[in-house]
Design an enzyme around this catalytic site. Structure first.
Site, PDB file in Angstrom:
ATOM      1  N   GLY A  71       0.814  -1.210   0.000  1.00 52.14           N
ATOM      2  CA  GLY A  71       0.000   0.000   0.000  1.00 52.14           C
ATOM      3  C   GLY A  71       0.851   1.265   0.000  1.00 52.14           C
ATOM      4  O   GLY A  71       0.515   2.254  -0.655  1.00 52.14           O
ATOM      5  N   THR A  72       1.944   1.227   0.726  1.00 54.76           N
ATOM      6  CA  THR A  72       2.821   2.396   0.807  1.00 54.76           C
ATOM      7  C   THR A  72       3.343   2.760  -0.581  1.00 54.76           C
ATOM      8  O   THR A  72       3.338   3.940  -0.974  1.00 54.76           O
ATOM      9  CB  THR A  72       4.009   2.099   1.763  1.00 54.76           C
ATOM     10  OG1 THR A  72       3.480   1.767   3.042  1.00 54.76           O
ATOM     11  CG2 THR A  72       4.952   3.277   1.876  1.00 54.76           C
ATOM     12  N   ASN A 150      -7.259   3.740   9.417  1.00 52.48           N
ATOM     13  CA  ASN A 150      -6.703   2.490   9.944  1.00 52.48           C
ATOM     14  C   ASN A 150      -6.781   2.404  11.464  1.00 52.48           C
ATOM     15  O   ASN A 150      -6.838   1.315  12.027  1.00 52.48           O
ATOM     16  CB  ASN A 150      -5.245   2.314   9.480  1.00 52.48           C
ATOM     17  CG  ASN A 150      -4.422   3.556   9.614  1.00 52.48           C
ATOM     18  OD1 ASN A 150      -4.755   4.593   9.050  1.00 52.48           O
ATOM     19  ND2 ASN A 150      -3.366   3.494  10.387  1.00 52.48           N
ATOM     20  N   GLN A 178      -7.426   0.111   3.912  1.00 50.27           N
ATOM     21  CA  GLN A 178      -8.260  -0.526   4.948  1.00 50.27           C
ATOM     22  C   GLN A 178      -9.676  -0.810   4.465  1.00 50.27           C
ATOM     23  O   GLN A 178     -10.376  -1.620   5.063  1.00 50.27           O
ATOM     24  CB  GLN A 178      -8.316   0.342   6.214  1.00 50.27           C
ATOM     25  CG  GLN A 178      -6.995   0.447   6.961  1.00 50.27           C
ATOM     26  CD  GLN A 178      -6.482  -0.894   7.500  1.00 50.27           C
ATOM     27  OE1 GLN A 178      -7.224  -1.882   7.599  1.00 50.27           O
ATOM     28  NE2 GLN A 178      -5.211  -0.955   7.842  1.00 50.27           N
ATOM     29  N   SER A 198      -3.860  -2.979  -0.742  1.00 53.54           N
ATOM     30  CA  SER A 198      -2.723  -3.801  -0.298  1.00 53.54           C
ATOM     31  C   SER A 198      -3.206  -5.212   0.039  1.00 53.54           C
ATOM     32  O   SER A 198      -4.169  -5.381   0.800  1.00 53.54           O
ATOM     33  CB  SER A 198      -2.118  -3.131   0.937  1.00 53.54           C
ATOM     34  OG  SER A 198      -1.069  -3.909   1.458  1.00 53.54           O
ATOM     35  N   GLY A 199      -2.516  -6.219  -0.513  1.00 54.76           N
ATOM     36  CA  GLY A 199      -2.970  -7.600  -0.355  1.00 54.76           C
ATOM     37  C   GLY A 199      -2.990  -8.111   1.073  1.00 54.76           C
ATOM     38  O   GLY A 199      -3.917  -8.814   1.477  1.00 54.76           O
ATOM     39  N   HIS A 200      -1.963  -7.739   1.856  1.00 57.80           N
ATOM     40  CA  HIS A 200      -1.859  -8.379   3.177  1.00 57.80           C
ATOM     41  C   HIS A 200      -2.920  -7.896   4.162  1.00 57.80           C
ATOM     42  O   HIS A 200      -3.069  -8.451   5.251  1.00 57.80           O
ATOM     43  CB  HIS A 200      -0.447  -8.220   3.764  1.00 57.80           C
ATOM     44  CG  HIS A 200      -0.095  -6.865   4.284  1.00 57.80           C
ATOM     45  ND1 HIS A 200      -0.075  -6.586   5.632  1.00 57.80           N
ATOM     46  CD2 HIS A 200       0.262  -5.718   3.664  1.00 57.80           C
ATOM     47  CE1 HIS A 200       0.297  -5.321   5.807  1.00 57.80           C
ATOM     48  NE2 HIS A 200       0.508  -4.775   4.633  1.00 57.80           N
ATOM     49  N   THR A 236      10.976  -7.192 -11.334  1.00 57.82           N
ATOM     50  CA  THR A 236      10.375  -8.521 -11.519  1.00 57.82           C
ATOM     51  C   THR A 236       9.253  -8.727 -10.503  1.00 57.82           C
ATOM     52  O   THR A 236       9.417  -8.446  -9.314  1.00 57.82           O
ATOM     53  CB  THR A 236      11.464  -9.608 -11.370  1.00 57.82           C
ATOM     54  OG1 THR A 236      12.460  -9.346 -12.359  1.00 57.82           O
ATOM     55  CG2 THR A 236      10.899 -11.000 -11.567  1.00 57.82           C
ATOM     56  N   CYS A 324       2.523   1.131  12.803  1.00 55.83           N
ATOM     57  CA  CYS A 324       3.720   1.899  12.450  1.00 55.83           C
ATOM     58  C   CYS A 324       4.063   2.880  13.562  1.00 55.83           C
ATOM     59  O   CYS A 324       5.197   3.309  13.694  1.00 55.83           O
ATOM     60  CB  CYS A 324       3.490   2.670  11.165  1.00 55.83           C
ATOM     61  SG  CYS A 324       2.823   1.636   9.866  1.00 55.83           S
TER      62      CYS A 324
END
Ligand code: PLP
Length: 388
Positions: A71-72, A150, A178, A198-200, A236, A324
């Site tokens: 996401g960042t 968040n 979020q 963001s996937g996680h 990659t 964070c």
């Protein structure tokens, strides 16, 4: 000891289906997707399949999705691209409660001569749309506003914000890290220019993010390198993570409404039990629209870090402020922007749930917490309720 995981805004458990989908990309399908040979081409097809699934999650077309690492990176890419293609405009509008991925970039750009307007929020974490409208100028190149916070889960009225920006022909970046997977997002209906996800945060693995870029938007890549992502992001690809992200996006869309309702009822149960059993506890942002999974509760007169340590002893994973920000003893910038009194902001804990949480887990947290707060309050020099 059983782990009770209530820190899903920090990261989520990869869904078992996601792990299954990822595994072949470590054992059999490990070619470089950019390679000319058939082996590479086979791997590349799976990236495109994942792209289609992520695009469906946000109501976009595949060509509008640029894969990133997180996401960042998506936030940084969007804001920097908007600036690089602004034709000399250098005014950015954002809010004071954004994630550091936006806040710190805005601070950095200020040093490079970008003028930043940071919109405040009220005590419930709400944005004032009139202030947003008034802040827009002919040289505004971008509005960057999060979909959902968040720390508190407070949801901003993105449809209205997008309408305001569209009327003024100003690009809009939305940090939906979020919101994605929890709320229904549809880029066909909402005129957003860039959207970060963001996937996680939605039960995939770490290492995969996406930036939606509306068709026709001028684009300047942030990571320069090879021709991956149609020249929009060199490097990659993290194939396994991207494949997992695709599967996670499909899973998130399955029963989204039912899952959201169930998670919200767990969240409400937790809040009810806590407020009933612990005096001087407050739900931050509780009077406004919030994500179904997030509860930020302030316990007057105690330190969040101490609460977390004691919950940790019981196997309960939660968070104080954003992940964070932990490690710092300052109250979070979100609590400060909301004007939450210092003695309560300091003792605020974020519980963030997922579809994997159960009622028993909620009851376990609610059972353990009163003794934790009582013990800490007995030790604290600050008396709960002194400010009331
Ligand atoms: N934006 C928001 C609202 C977030 O909550 C987070 C992570 O917590 C990020 C951006 C950064 O995402 P990532 O951890 O994938 O870099």
């Amino acid at each position: 000891m059983k782990i009770i995981y209530a820190d899903n805004n920090a990261t989520t458990m990869p869904a078992p289906e996601v792990v299954d989908a990822m595994l072949p990309f470590f054992t059999e399908m490990w070619a470089n997707p950019s390679s000319m040979h058939t082996f590479g081409g086979q791997v590349s097809k799976y990236i495109e399949k994942a792209r289609a699934s992520v695009a469906t999650l946000v109501g976009a077309s595949s060509a509008e999705i640029v894969f990133t690492s997180c996401g960042t990176e998506s936030d940084n890419t969007a804001i920097r691209s908007a600036l690089a293609t602004s034709g000399g405009k250098r005014h950015l509008v954002t809010s004071s409660v954004e994630h550091p991925a936006v806040l710190n970039l805005a601070k950095h750009l200020e040093k490079e001569g970008v003028e930043v307007t940071s919109l405040g929020v009220d005590s419930e974490g709400r944005l004032d749309l009139a202030s947003l409208e008034n802040s827009l100028r002919p040289d505004t190149f971008l509005v960057s506003i999060m979909w959902a916070n968040n720390e508190t889960g407070v949801v901003f009225p993105i449809d209205q914000i997008a309408e305001i920006c569209a009327q003024r022909k100003i690009s809009l970046h939305v940090d939906a890290v979020q919101a994605a997977g929890k709320l229904s997002l549809d880029m066909r209906k909402t005129p957003i220019t860039y959207l970060s996800i963001s996937g996680h945060k939605l039960h995939s693995s770490k290492g995969a993010g996406a930036l939606y870029v509306r068709k026709g938007t001028p684009f300047s890549p942030w990571l320069l390198g090879g021709h991956q992502e149609r020249g929009r992001r060199g490097g990659t690809e993290n194939v396994a993570s991207l494949v997992g992200f695709g599967t996670a996006s499909e899973l998130a869309l399955l029963n989204m409404q039912e899952n959201a309702a169930r998670i919200a009822s767990l969240r409400d149960r937790l809040e009810r039990k806590i407020l009933d059993s612990i005096p001087y506890s407050f739900v931050h942002g509780g009077k406004t629209v919030r994500l179904p999974n997030t509860s930020n509760i302030g316990f007057e007169g105690v330190e969040g870090e101490a609460i977390l340590l004691m919950l940790n002893e019981c196997g309960i994973c939660a968070s104080s402020g954003s992940a964070c920000a932990s490690g710092s003893l300052d109250p979070s910038h979100v609590m400060m922007a909301m004007g939450i009194p210092f003695t309560r902001a300091h003792g605020s804990i974020r519980f963030s749930l997922s579809r994997y949480n159960t009622e028993d887990e909620i009851d376990f947290i609610a059972e353990k917490l009163p003794a934790v707060i009582r013990t800490l309050r007995e030790l604290s020099p600050i008396k709960a309720g002194a400010a009331y």
